[in-house]
Write a protein that holds these residues in place. Structure first.
Motif: not given
Ligand code: KG4
Ligand code: ZN
Length: 345
Positions: A252-257, A244-246, A199-202
Protein backbone atom coordinates in the motif's frame (compact mmCIF):
# COMPACT_ATOMS: atom_id res chain seq x y z
CA UNK A 1 43.65 27.43 -23.32
CA UNK A 2 45.39 24.75 -21.28
CA UNK A 3 45.77 21.35 -23.10
CA UNK A 4 44.94 23.22 -26.33
CA UNK A 5 47.39 21.29 -28.48
CA UNK A 6 46.06 17.90 -27.39
CA UNK A 7 42.31 18.44 -27.34
CA UNK A 8 40.28 16.32 -29.75
CA UNK A 9 37.15 17.05 -31.70
CA UNK A 10 33.92 15.14 -32.19
CA UNK A 11 35.18 13.20 -35.22
CA UNK A 12 38.08 11.66 -33.26
CA UNK A 13 37.89 8.84 -30.70
CA UNK A 14 37.83 10.23 -27.18
CA UNK A 15 38.61 7.99 -24.18
CA UNK A 16 37.57 9.12 -20.72
CA UNK A 17 38.27 7.49 -17.36
CA UNK A 18 35.34 8.27 -15.05
CA UNK A 19 35.22 7.83 -11.27
CA UNK A 20 32.28 7.80 -8.86
CA UNK A 21 32.12 7.45 -5.06
CA UNK A 22 29.35 9.79 -3.92
CA UNK A 23 27.57 7.21 -1.76
CA UNK A 24 28.40 3.56 -1.07
CA UNK A 25 29.65 2.28 -4.44
CA UNK A 26 33.26 2.70 -5.52
CA UNK A 27 33.22 2.82 -9.29
CA UNK A 28 35.45 3.41 -12.31
CA UNK A 29 34.61 3.22 -16.01
CA UNK A 30 36.22 3.82 -19.36
CA UNK A 31 33.96 5.39 -21.97
CA UNK A 32 34.73 5.77 -25.66
CA UNK A 33 32.96 8.69 -27.33
CA UNK A 34 30.57 9.07 -24.42
CA UNK A 35 28.02 6.36 -24.81
CA UNK A 36 30.28 3.39 -25.63
CA UNK A 37 31.18 1.73 -22.33
CA UNK A 38 34.46 -0.17 -22.55
CA UNK A 39 34.54 -1.07 -18.84
CA UNK A 40 32.22 -0.36 -15.93
CA UNK A 41 33.51 -1.65 -12.60
CA UNK A 42 31.44 -1.18 -9.44
CA UNK A 43 32.48 -2.34 -5.99
CA UNK A 44 29.48 -2.11 -3.69
CA UNK A 45 29.72 -1.60 0.06
CA UNK A 46 26.04 -2.41 0.63
CA UNK A 47 26.82 -5.48 2.76
CA UNK A 48 29.05 -3.43 5.06
CA UNK A 49 26.44 -0.71 5.66
CA UNK A 50 23.52 -3.13 5.91
CA UNK A 51 24.25 -3.96 9.52
CA UNK A 52 24.03 -0.28 10.46
CA UNK A 53 20.70 0.20 8.66
CA UNK A 54 22.12 2.86 6.34
CA UNK A 55 25.31 4.32 4.89
CA UNK A 56 27.84 5.34 7.54
CA UNK A 57 29.71 8.20 5.82
CA UNK A 58 32.99 7.74 7.68
CA UNK A 59 33.16 4.01 6.94
CA UNK A 60 32.16 4.66 3.32
CA UNK A 61 35.00 7.11 2.69
CA UNK A 62 37.59 4.80 4.26
CA UNK A 63 36.36 1.93 2.09
CA UNK A 64 36.43 4.11 -1.05
CA UNK A 65 40.04 4.89 -0.26
CA UNK A 66 40.87 1.18 -0.02
CA UNK A 67 38.93 0.11 -3.09
CA UNK A 68 39.49 2.90 -5.58
CA UNK A 69 42.92 2.03 -6.98
CA UNK A 70 42.12 -1.67 -7.60
CA UNK A 71 38.82 -0.62 -9.18
CA UNK A 72 40.61 1.84 -11.52
CA UNK A 73 43.20 -0.81 -12.45
CA UNK A 74 40.46 -3.31 -13.21
CA UNK A 75 38.53 -0.81 -15.38
CA UNK A 76 41.62 0.06 -17.43
CA UNK A 77 42.53 -3.63 -17.81
CA UNK A 78 39.02 -4.61 -18.89
CA UNK A 79 38.94 -1.76 -21.41
CA UNK A 80 42.42 -2.64 -22.68
CA UNK A 81 43.42 0.99 -22.19
CA UNK A 82 46.58 2.43 -20.66
CA UNK A 83 46.76 5.67 -18.68
CA UNK A 84 48.60 7.27 -21.64
CA UNK A 85 45.63 6.55 -23.94
CA UNK A 86 43.24 8.67 -21.87
CA UNK A 87 42.00 12.00 -23.18
CA UNK A 88 40.41 13.16 -19.93
CA UNK A 89 39.56 12.08 -16.41
CA UNK A 90 36.17 12.73 -14.82
CA UNK A 91 34.81 12.44 -11.30
CA UNK A 92 31.51 13.19 -9.61
CA UNK A 93 31.83 16.58 -7.91
CA UNK A 94 28.42 16.38 -6.17
CA UNK A 95 25.86 15.91 -4.85
CA UNK A 96 26.70 13.18 -2.34
CA UNK A 97 28.58 12.46 0.86
CA UNK A 98 31.51 14.84 1.06
CA UNK A 99 34.05 12.29 2.36
CA UNK A 100 33.30 9.93 -0.50
CA UNK A 101 33.26 12.64 -3.16
CA UNK A 102 36.68 13.83 -2.01
CA UNK A 103 38.25 10.41 -2.58
CA UNK A 104 37.56 10.20 -6.31
CA UNK A 105 37.86 13.92 -6.89
CA UNK A 106 41.35 13.89 -5.40
CA UNK A 107 42.30 10.80 -7.40
CA UNK A 108 40.99 12.44 -10.59
CA UNK A 109 42.95 15.63 -9.88
CA UNK A 110 46.10 13.58 -9.38
CA UNK A 111 45.60 11.71 -12.66
CA UNK A 112 44.85 14.96 -14.48
CA UNK A 113 48.00 16.56 -13.15
CA UNK A 114 50.22 13.52 -13.75
CA UNK A 115 49.02 12.90 -17.31
CA UNK A 116 48.40 16.54 -18.17
CA UNK A 117 44.87 15.81 -19.34
CA UNK A 118 41.66 17.75 -18.60
CA UNK A 119 39.75 17.20 -15.36
CA UNK A 120 35.97 17.12 -15.67
CA UNK A 121 33.64 17.55 -12.66
CA UNK A 122 30.29 15.86 -13.24
CA UNK A 123 26.93 16.29 -11.52
CA UNK A 124 25.80 12.91 -10.19
CA UNK A 125 22.14 13.52 -11.06
CA UNK A 126 23.03 14.36 -14.66
CA UNK A 127 24.88 11.04 -14.65
CA UNK A 128 21.74 9.14 -13.67
CA UNK A 129 19.87 10.74 -16.54
CA UNK A 130 22.60 9.97 -19.09
CA UNK A 131 22.61 6.31 -18.01
CA UNK A 132 19.51 6.12 -20.18
CA UNK A 133 21.30 7.34 -23.28
CA UNK A 134 23.99 4.68 -22.83
CA UNK A 135 21.37 1.94 -22.74
CA UNK A 136 19.05 3.46 -25.37
CA UNK A 137 20.92 5.82 -27.70
CA UNK A 138 17.81 5.95 -29.91
CA UNK A 139 15.79 7.91 -27.31
CA UNK A 140 14.10 10.84 -29.08
CA UNK A 141 13.93 14.39 -27.79
CA UNK A 142 12.10 16.39 -26.51
CA UNK A 143 11.62 14.20 -23.49
CA UNK A 144 10.40 14.15 -19.92
CA UNK A 145 12.69 12.64 -17.30
CA UNK A 146 11.73 11.63 -13.79
CA UNK A 147 14.90 11.45 -11.68
CA UNK A 148 14.22 9.52 -8.50
CA UNK A 149 17.04 8.60 -6.16
CA UNK A 150 17.91 8.54 -2.47
CA UNK A 151 18.43 12.29 -2.45
CA UNK A 152 16.42 13.59 -5.41
CA UNK A 153 12.99 13.65 -6.95
CA UNK A 154 13.06 15.90 -10.02
CA UNK A 155 10.76 16.12 -13.01
CA UNK A 156 12.70 17.53 -15.96
CA UNK A 157 11.84 18.59 -19.49
CA UNK A 158 14.66 18.15 -22.04
CA UNK A 159 14.38 20.08 -25.28
CA UNK A 160 17.65 18.49 -26.38
CA UNK A 161 20.42 16.61 -24.59
CA UNK A 162 22.21 19.62 -23.10
CA UNK A 163 19.30 21.87 -22.17
CA UNK A 164 16.60 21.15 -19.64
CA UNK A 165 13.96 22.81 -17.53
CA UNK A 166 13.07 21.73 -14.00
CA UNK A 167 9.29 21.35 -13.84
CA UNK A 168 9.06 20.13 -10.27
CA UNK A 169 11.00 18.64 -7.37
CA UNK A 170 10.31 17.33 -3.90
CA UNK A 171 9.55 19.88 -1.23
CA UNK A 172 10.61 17.50 1.57
CA UNK A 173 11.82 13.86 1.37
CA UNK A 174 13.08 12.27 -1.84
CA UNK A 175 11.24 9.19 -3.14
CA UNK A 176 14.14 6.85 -2.33
CA UNK A 177 14.52 8.43 1.10
CA UNK A 178 10.84 7.64 1.80
CA UNK A 179 11.46 3.99 0.84
CA UNK A 180 14.57 3.87 3.03
CA UNK A 181 12.91 5.49 6.07
CA UNK A 182 9.79 3.32 5.96
CA UNK A 183 11.85 0.18 5.42
CA UNK A 184 13.95 1.03 8.43
CA UNK A 185 10.85 1.81 10.48
CA UNK A 186 9.35 -1.58 9.55
CA UNK A 187 12.63 -3.36 10.27
CA UNK A 188 12.97 -4.49 6.65
CA UNK A 189 16.56 -3.33 6.31
CA UNK A 190 18.71 -1.31 3.92
CA UNK A 191 18.56 -0.36 1.11
CA UNK A 192 14.86 0.24 1.61
CA UNK A 193 13.57 0.28 -1.96
CA UNK A 194 14.35 -3.33 -2.88
CA UNK A 195 13.30 -4.51 0.63
CA UNK A 196 9.89 -2.81 0.40
CA UNK A 197 9.42 -4.00 -3.18
CA UNK A 198 10.14 -7.59 -2.12
CA UNK A 199 7.77 -7.44 0.86
CA UNK A 200 5.10 -5.85 -1.35
CA UNK A 201 5.13 -8.74 -3.82
CA UNK A 202 2.88 -10.86 -1.62
CA UNK A 203 0.80 -7.94 -0.31
CA UNK A 204 -2.45 -6.29 -1.31
CA UNK A 205 -1.79 -2.71 -2.44
CA UNK A 206 -5.45 -1.75 -1.87
CA UNK A 207 -5.33 -2.90 1.77
CA UNK A 208 -4.56 0.48 3.35
CA UNK A 209 -5.58 3.80 1.85
CA UNK A 210 -2.62 6.08 2.52
CA UNK A 211 -2.94 9.75 1.48
CA UNK A 212 -1.40 11.10 -1.74
CA UNK A 213 -0.04 14.64 -1.36
CA UNK A 214 -2.08 17.19 -3.26
CA UNK A 215 0.08 20.15 -4.21
CA UNK A 216 -2.48 21.67 -6.56
CA UNK A 217 -1.39 22.47 -10.07
CA UNK A 218 2.32 22.34 -9.29
CA UNK A 219 4.64 19.58 -10.48
CA UNK A 220 6.27 19.37 -7.07
CA UNK A 221 6.33 16.24 -4.93
CA UNK A 222 5.97 15.61 -1.20
CA UNK A 223 6.47 12.37 0.71
CA UNK A 224 6.74 13.41 4.35
CA UNK A 225 2.96 13.32 4.94
CA UNK A 226 2.84 9.77 3.59
CA UNK A 227 5.74 8.77 5.83
CA UNK A 228 3.96 10.18 8.90
CA UNK A 229 0.71 8.46 8.05
CA UNK A 230 2.46 5.07 7.68
CA UNK A 231 4.05 5.57 11.08
CA UNK A 232 0.75 6.66 12.65
CA UNK A 233 -1.00 3.66 11.14
CA UNK A 234 1.54 1.23 12.61
CA UNK A 235 1.51 2.90 16.03
CA UNK A 236 -2.31 2.94 16.17
CA UNK A 237 -2.59 -0.70 15.15
CA UNK A 238 0.00 -1.69 17.74
CA UNK A 239 -1.87 0.23 20.44
CA UNK A 240 -5.03 -1.63 19.53
CA UNK A 241 -3.12 -4.88 19.85
CA UNK A 242 -3.59 -5.68 16.14
CA UNK A 243 -0.94 -7.53 14.20
CA UNK A 244 0.57 -5.64 11.25
CA UNK A 245 0.53 -7.32 7.86
CA UNK A 246 3.91 -6.08 6.62
CA UNK A 247 3.32 -7.20 3.03
CA UNK A 248 0.01 -5.33 2.77
CA UNK A 249 1.57 -2.29 4.39
CA UNK A 250 4.60 -2.35 2.07
CA UNK A 251 2.39 -2.82 -1.00
CA UNK A 252 0.00 0.00 0.00
CA UNK A 253 2.89 2.35 0.77
CA UNK A 254 4.65 1.50 -2.50
CA UNK A 255 1.43 2.14 -4.46
CA UNK A 256 1.02 5.54 -2.77
CA UNK A 257 4.57 6.52 -3.86
CA UNK A 258 3.98 5.18 -7.38
CA UNK A 259 0.68 7.11 -7.65
CA UNK A 260 2.30 10.37 -6.53
CA UNK A 261 5.20 10.03 -8.96
CA UNK A 262 2.95 8.94 -11.82
CA UNK A 263 0.32 11.61 -11.37
CA UNK A 264 2.81 14.49 -11.86
CA UNK A 265 4.57 12.75 -14.72
CA UNK A 266 1.31 12.00 -16.53
CA UNK A 267 0.08 15.55 -15.99
CA UNK A 268 3.30 16.77 -17.67
CA UNK A 269 2.86 14.29 -20.51
CA UNK A 270 -0.54 15.88 -21.19
CA UNK A 271 0.94 19.39 -21.17
CA UNK A 272 4.26 18.92 -23.01
CA UNK A 273 4.49 17.38 -26.43
CA UNK A 274 7.28 14.86 -25.88
CA UNK A 275 8.69 12.01 -27.91
CA UNK A 276 9.93 9.93 -24.97
CA UNK A 277 9.57 9.45 -21.23
CA UNK A 278 12.61 8.44 -19.23
CA UNK A 279 13.21 7.28 -15.66
CA UNK A 280 16.52 7.61 -13.84
CA UNK A 281 18.01 7.04 -10.38
CA UNK A 282 17.85 4.10 -7.99
CA UNK A 283 14.05 4.17 -7.57
CA UNK A 284 13.69 3.65 -11.33
CA UNK A 285 14.58 0.02 -10.55
CA UNK A 286 11.12 -0.39 -9.01
CA UNK A 287 9.11 -2.83 -11.12
CA UNK A 288 5.72 -1.67 -9.85
CA UNK A 289 6.50 1.89 -10.91
CA UNK A 290 7.70 0.74 -14.32
CA UNK A 291 4.71 -1.47 -15.06
CA UNK A 292 2.20 1.14 -13.86
CA UNK A 293 3.74 3.88 -16.00
CA UNK A 294 4.08 1.60 -19.02
CA UNK A 295 0.40 0.82 -18.81
CA UNK A 296 -0.59 4.49 -18.45
CA UNK A 297 1.72 5.72 -21.24
CA UNK A 298 0.28 3.28 -23.74
CA UNK A 299 -2.66 5.56 -24.44
CA UNK A 300 -0.25 8.38 -25.31
CA UNK A 301 1.64 6.02 -27.60
CA UNK A 302 4.79 6.68 -25.62
CA UNK A 303 7.44 4.17 -24.71
CA UNK A 304 8.93 4.29 -21.21
CA UNK A 305 12.72 4.13 -21.07
CA UNK A 306 14.78 3.22 -18.03
CA UNK A 307 18.34 1.99 -17.68
CA UNK A 308 19.11 -1.69 -17.03
CA UNK A 309 19.68 -2.44 -13.35
CA UNK A 310 23.48 -2.11 -13.47
CA UNK A 311 23.15 1.41 -14.90
CA UNK A 312 20.19 2.39 -12.69
CA UNK A 313 22.13 2.28 -9.45
CA UNK A 314 25.35 4.24 -8.90
CA UNK A 315 28.09 3.56 -11.46
CA UNK A 316 30.86 5.49 -13.22
CA UNK A 317 29.85 4.82 -16.85
CA UNK A 318 27.01 7.31 -16.43
CA UNK A 319 29.52 9.90 -15.20
CA UNK A 320 31.75 9.21 -18.23
CA UNK A 321 28.79 9.74 -20.58
CA UNK A 322 28.10 13.24 -19.24
CA UNK A 323 31.83 14.00 -19.16
CA UNK A 324 32.12 13.36 -22.91
CA UNK A 325 29.64 16.14 -23.72
CA UNK A 326 31.39 18.45 -21.26
CA UNK A 327 34.68 17.57 -22.99
CA UNK A 328 33.27 18.59 -26.37
CA UNK A 329 32.15 21.90 -24.82
CA UNK A 330 35.60 22.26 -23.16
CA UNK A 331 33.79 22.46 -19.84
CA UNK A 332 36.80 21.53 -17.68
CA UNK A 333 37.32 21.94 -13.94
CA UNK A 334 40.30 23.67 -12.34
CA UNK A 335 42.47 21.60 -9.98
CA UNK A 336 41.05 23.77 -7.20
CA UNK A 337 37.51 22.41 -7.69
CA UNK A 338 35.98 21.21 -4.44
CA UNK A 339 33.31 18.62 -3.74
CA UNK A 340 29.84 20.08 -3.37
CA UNK A 341 27.61 17.76 -1.27
CA UNK A 342 24.45 19.64 -2.28
CA UNK A 343 25.28 20.46 -5.90
CA UNK A 344 22.10 21.22 -7.85
CA UNK A 345 21.37 20.24 -11.42
O1 KG4 B 1 20.47 6.55 -7.37
P1 KG4 B 1 20.83 5.74 -6.19
O2 KG4 B 1 21.51 4.42 -6.38
O3 KG4 B 1 21.71 6.55 -5.19
C1 KG4 B 1 21.51 7.91 -4.98
O4 KG4 B 1 20.67 8.23 -4.09
O5 KG4 B 1 22.13 8.70 -5.71
O6 KG4 B 1 19.45 5.54 -5.41
C2 KG4 B 1 19.39 4.88 -4.20
C3 KG4 B 1 17.93 4.88 -3.77
C4 KG4 B 1 17.74 4.31 -2.38
O7 KG4 B 1 16.91 5.19 -1.66
C5 KG4 B 1 17.06 2.98 -2.64
O8 KG4 B 1 16.21 2.58 -1.58
C6 KG4 B 1 16.29 3.26 -3.90
O9 KG4 B 1 17.15 4.05 -4.67
N1 KG4 B 1 15.96 2.04 -4.63
C7 KG4 B 1 14.69 1.63 -4.85
C8 KG4 B 1 14.78 0.37 -5.51
N2 KG4 B 1 16.11 0.07 -5.68
C9 KG4 B 1 16.81 1.11 -5.14
N3 KG4 B 1 13.51 2.19 -4.55
C10 KG4 B 1 12.39 1.52 -4.87
N4 KG4 B 1 12.39 0.30 -5.48
C11 KG4 B 1 13.56 -0.30 -5.81
N5 KG4 B 1 13.55 -1.51 -6.40
ZN1 ZN C 1 22.88 7.91 -7.41
Amino acid sequence: MKYKDKLKNKNEDIYILALESSCDETAAAVNKNGLEVMANVVSSQVDIHKKFGGVVPEIASRKHLELLLPVIDQALAEAGIKFEDLDAVAATSGPGLVGGLLVTLTAAKTISLALNIPLIGVNHIAGHIYANFIANPEIKKPLLCLTISGGHTDLLYFEDLRGYQILGRTIDDAAGEAFDKISRFLGLGYPGGPAIEKAAQTGNEEAIDFPRADLGKSYNFSFSGLKTSVMNYVNNEKQRGNEINTSDLAASFQKAVVDSLASNLLQAVEEYKVESVVLSGGVAANQRLRSYLEEKLEKFNLKLYYPPLELCTDNAAMIGAVAYYQYLERDFAPLSISADPSLKL
